[in-house]
Enzyme design. Structure first.
Site, PDB file in Angstrom:
ATOM      1  N   LYS A  71     -28.590  -1.473 -65.903  1.00  0.00           N
ATOM      2  CA  LYS A  71     -28.863  -2.033 -64.703  1.00  0.00           C
ATOM      3  C   LYS A  71     -29.896  -2.486 -65.232  1.00  0.00           C
ATOM      4  CE  LYS A  71     -29.383   1.730 -63.335  1.00  0.00           C
ATOM      5  NZ  LYS A  71     -30.760   2.132 -63.715  1.00  0.00           N
ATOM      6  N   THR A  73     -31.529  -4.464 -67.575  1.00  0.00           N
ATOM      7  CA  THR A  73     -31.294  -6.135 -67.990  1.00  0.00           C
ATOM      8  C   THR A  73     -31.162  -6.509 -66.978  1.00  0.00           C
ATOM      9  OG1 THR A  73     -29.955  -5.000 -70.051  1.00  0.00           O
ATOM     10  CG2 THR A  73     -29.391  -7.569 -69.686  1.00  0.00           C
ATOM     11  N   ARG A  94     -39.399   1.417 -65.297  1.00  0.00           N
ATOM     12  CA  ARG A  94     -40.102   3.014 -65.737  1.00  0.00           C
ATOM     13  C   ARG A  94     -40.881   2.737 -66.797  1.00  0.00           C
ATOM     14  NH1 ARG A  94     -34.817   6.400 -64.348  1.00  0.00           N
ATOM     15  NH2 ARG A  94     -33.561   4.247 -64.790  1.00  0.00           N
ATOM     16  N   LYS A 105     -29.087   7.201 -75.647  1.00  0.00           N
ATOM     17  CA  LYS A 105     -28.915   5.975 -75.065  1.00  0.00           C
ATOM     18  C   LYS A 105     -29.672   4.861 -75.831  1.00  0.00           C
ATOM     19  CE  LYS A 105     -29.448   5.481 -69.792  1.00  0.00           C
ATOM     20  NZ  LYS A 105     -30.916   4.741 -70.681  1.00  0.00           N
ATOM     21  N   ALA A 273     -33.247  10.621 -63.927  1.00  0.00           N
ATOM     22  CA  ALA A 273     -32.032  10.278 -62.348  1.00  0.00           C
ATOM     23  C   ALA A 273     -31.489  11.749 -61.925  1.00  0.00           C
ATOM     24  CB  ALA A 273     -31.677   8.709 -62.041  1.00  0.00           C
ATOM     25  N   PHE A 301     -29.869   5.469 -63.224  1.00  0.00           N
ATOM     26  CA  PHE A 301     -28.531   5.734 -63.163  1.00  0.00           C
ATOM     27  C   PHE A 301     -27.475   5.528 -62.154  1.00  0.00           C
ATOM     28  CE2 PHE A 301     -29.801   9.631 -66.212  1.00  0.00           C
ATOM     29  CZ  PHE A 301     -29.150   8.719 -67.244  1.00  0.00           C
ATOM     30  N   PHE A 381     -19.137 -10.295 -69.660  1.00  0.00           N
ATOM     31  CA  PHE A 381     -19.127  -9.917 -71.198  1.00  0.00           C
ATOM     32  C   PHE A 381     -17.584 -10.925 -71.261  1.00  0.00           C
ATOM     33  CE2 PHE A 381     -20.908  -5.661 -70.224  1.00  0.00           C
ATOM     34  CZ  PHE A 381     -20.667  -5.369 -71.425  1.00  0.00           C
ATOM     35  N   TRP A 409     -27.947 -11.470 -69.750  1.00  0.00           N
ATOM     36  CA  TRP A 409     -28.142 -10.642 -71.578  1.00  0.00           C
ATOM     37  C   TRP A 409     -28.500 -11.925 -72.332  1.00  0.00           C
ATOM     38  CZ3 TRP A 409     -24.697 -10.841 -75.890  1.00  0.00           C
ATOM     39  CH2 TRP A 409     -25.465  -9.474 -76.540  1.00  0.00           C
TER      40      TRP A 409
END
Length: 556
Positions: A71, A73, A94, A105, A273, A301, A381, A409
């Site tokens: 998200k 990214t 954030r 994470k 979140a 999230f 991907f 990405w």
């Protein structure tokens, strides 16, 4: 393929003054933190109030899975792509917490060629905002215990202390502790608790405050305990507000950095979140809206957590109106929701995809509750097949959502052109009629039930006896009109992280409720969610190092 940190360390960053010039900010508007970081001055923030707002685009996602959704990214890549097609765009994110950085994470700077930099600075100490928040939180805790030690003039019931200490680290052994052990001068013996700094009410207050005056008013309202008559004792009663505000003076100012493609990025605040309201600061969002034609921001999230809180808490309090919402998904994550093991996600499986896409369908429905236009994007991907991509595209378009693939990405802004064009097309052709999910006048139970039923898909809500009692007291104290911040696991729409896809026939259990009177919302804790996470069996910290030249490795 290079790692994220290798890509970030090879970035051709511009001096932050040059990045600021792109959006009309001069050197006099900045407080420099080295060559590539700065804070926006209060004078700059005051001048921006005279400018008109750009468009506000929120990026959210399906429920996170071990397969990864990307998200942040996508948020970074979209900002870069919008600038590539000639739009004046800024992103607002954030700040990362040290807990996930050293836990499981990782950081929160984006990934691949869609990152904000300097990546190591952002993921570690950055400009010291989190340290200031932690210090202000623990100063209040110290003054609370000192007041009890020095004769307890406020008649604080030590069995009804609700203020907790905090640290920005995953440290499970601090969840429940005993303080005051030793001699008479070492304080009153009592049970105490820690939360991670991003779950502190100070973090929420910083992110929701409009200015210093508003910050101090919110700090003053913080309830730290109740006295023997059941009446709240506040930070104002302890005379802690001025000192706390002094610690937060610089932390209140938004931070400016850049992406790998030198797109301006305002990064400020960092509540989780799943246990807090999950959005960057109101001040950062407002500044971005004044500085850009399009501001792209994200909420933590899935849409059941960050987006719901962005739309029901942040927008309600700050008077914001989002113009569009981007929902991020991946083929891999949808197949995981359809029951495919992580090791087999690279194999085409349309049956699993048809089952798992129910999770995306629910998040589309969730955003529709707020009457805001939706764009669905797939973070692509290399293992995704044409058949899988076509299936998802048709699914989204049948539901009236614009759709775009994103390859940011791998390709940076150039891989987000399709998404950027879809966002611009939506902004130009569809009108947002945003409204919150519930009204202020609803009871707290009605608000909780509305979120549980309409956002999570629950059949109903069950309350632990302690939660029932707390709700009654909160309503009696006059806080019934506040919005609700639901603390829930991020992996499932339900309060059970094992229930993937689109679970049905479940009840959400609320085990604890308390009021964050300063932040301005009521927190409802569901299931087994913790406000102080723990480290995994193999924490990311084991792989982080720094060499003799000061180059950091292993951070992601």
């Amino acid at each position: 393929m290079k790692t994220d940190i290798q890509i970030a360390q090879e970035a051709a960053m511009l001096p932050i003054e040059q990045v600021a010039e792109k959006i009309g900010i001069t050197g006099d508007d900045l407080e420099l933190y080295g060559k590539y970081k700065a804070k926006l001055t209060d004078e700059c923030m005051d001048r921006l109030e005279e400018k008109s707002d750009g468009k506000l685009v929120l990026v959210t996602a399906i429920n996170p899975t071990p397969a990864g959704e990307g998200k942040t990214t996508i948020t970074v890549g979209l900002g870069q792509a919008l600038n590539k097609i000639g739009k004046k765009a800024v992103i607002a994110l954030r700040e990362p917490s040290l807990g996930p950085c050293f836990g499981i994470k990782g950081g929160a700077a984006g990934g691949g060629y869609a990152q904000v930099v300097p990546m190591e600075d952002l993921n570690l100490h950055f400009t010291g905002d989190f340290h200031a928040i932690t210090s202000a939180n623990n100063l209040l805790a110290a003054m609370l215990d000192n007041s009890i030690q020095q004769g307890n003039p406020h008649r604080i019931d030590t069995n009804q202390i609700v203020w907790k200490r905090c640290v920005d680290m995953n440290d499970r052994v601090l969840r429940n502790i005993v303080v005051g052990l030793g001699g008479k001068m070492d304080g009153v013996v009592r049970e105490d608790h820690f939360v991670i700094s991003v779950a502190s009410e100070i973090m929420a207050i910083l992110c929701l405050a409009n200015d210093m005056d508003d910050l101090k008013e919110r700090l003053a309202r913080i309830i730290v305990a109740y006295n023997y008559d059941g009446e709240p004792v506040t930070a104002a009663d302890l005379k802690a507000v001025g000192a706390m505000a002094a610690l937060l003076k610089d932390a209140l100012k938004p931070n400016l950095i850049q992406t790998l493609e030198n797109t301006p990025a305002i990064v400020h605040g960092g509540p989780f979140a799943n246990i807090a309201h999950g959005c960057n600061s109101v001040r950062a969002t407002r500044a971005g809206l004044k500085l850009a034609d399009i501001l792209v921001t994200e909420a933590g999230f899935g849409a059941d957590l960050g987006a719901e809180k962005f739309l029901d808490i942040k927008c309600r309090m700050a008077g914001l109106k989002p113009d569009a919402v981007v929902i991020v998904a991946t083929v891999r994550a949808l197949k995981y929701n359809g029951g495919v093991a992580k090791e087999e996600l690279g194999t085409e499986n349309l049956d699993a995809l048809s089952r798992g896409i129910a999770n995306l369908e629910k998040h589309i429905e969730n955003i529709r509750n707020y009457h805001v236009p939706i764009i669905v994007t797939l973070n692509r991907f290399v293992t995704d097949t044409d058949a899988e991509l076509a299936f998802i595209k048709n699914f989204c378009e049948e539901r009236g959502c614009d759709f775009a693939l994103a390859e940011v990405w791998e390709k940076g802004g150039g891989g987000g052109i399709e998404l950027a064009n879809a966002v611009v097309r939506t902004l130009e052709t569809k009108e947002s009629k945003y409204e919150p999910l519930y009204s202020d006048d609803c009871s707290l139970k009605e608000k909780i039930s509305t979120i549980a039923r309409r956002i999570y898909g629950a059949d109903g809500v069950a309350y632990a006896p302690a939660a029932e009692k707390a709700l009654a007291r909160i309503e009696k104290l006059g806080f019934g009109r506040l919005p609700v911040c639901m603390a829930k696991n991020q992996y499932s729409l339900s309060d059970d992280p094992a229930k993937l896809g689109r679970p049905e026939g479940f009840t959400v259990t609320v085990r604890e409720v308390y009021v964050n009177a300063g932040a301005g919302f009521v927190v409802a804790i569901t299931g087994t969610i913790m406000t102080m996470p723990g480290l995994p069996k193999k924490p990311a910290a084991e792989n982080i190092d720094v060499d003799e030249t000061g180059v950091i490795t292993g951070l992601f």
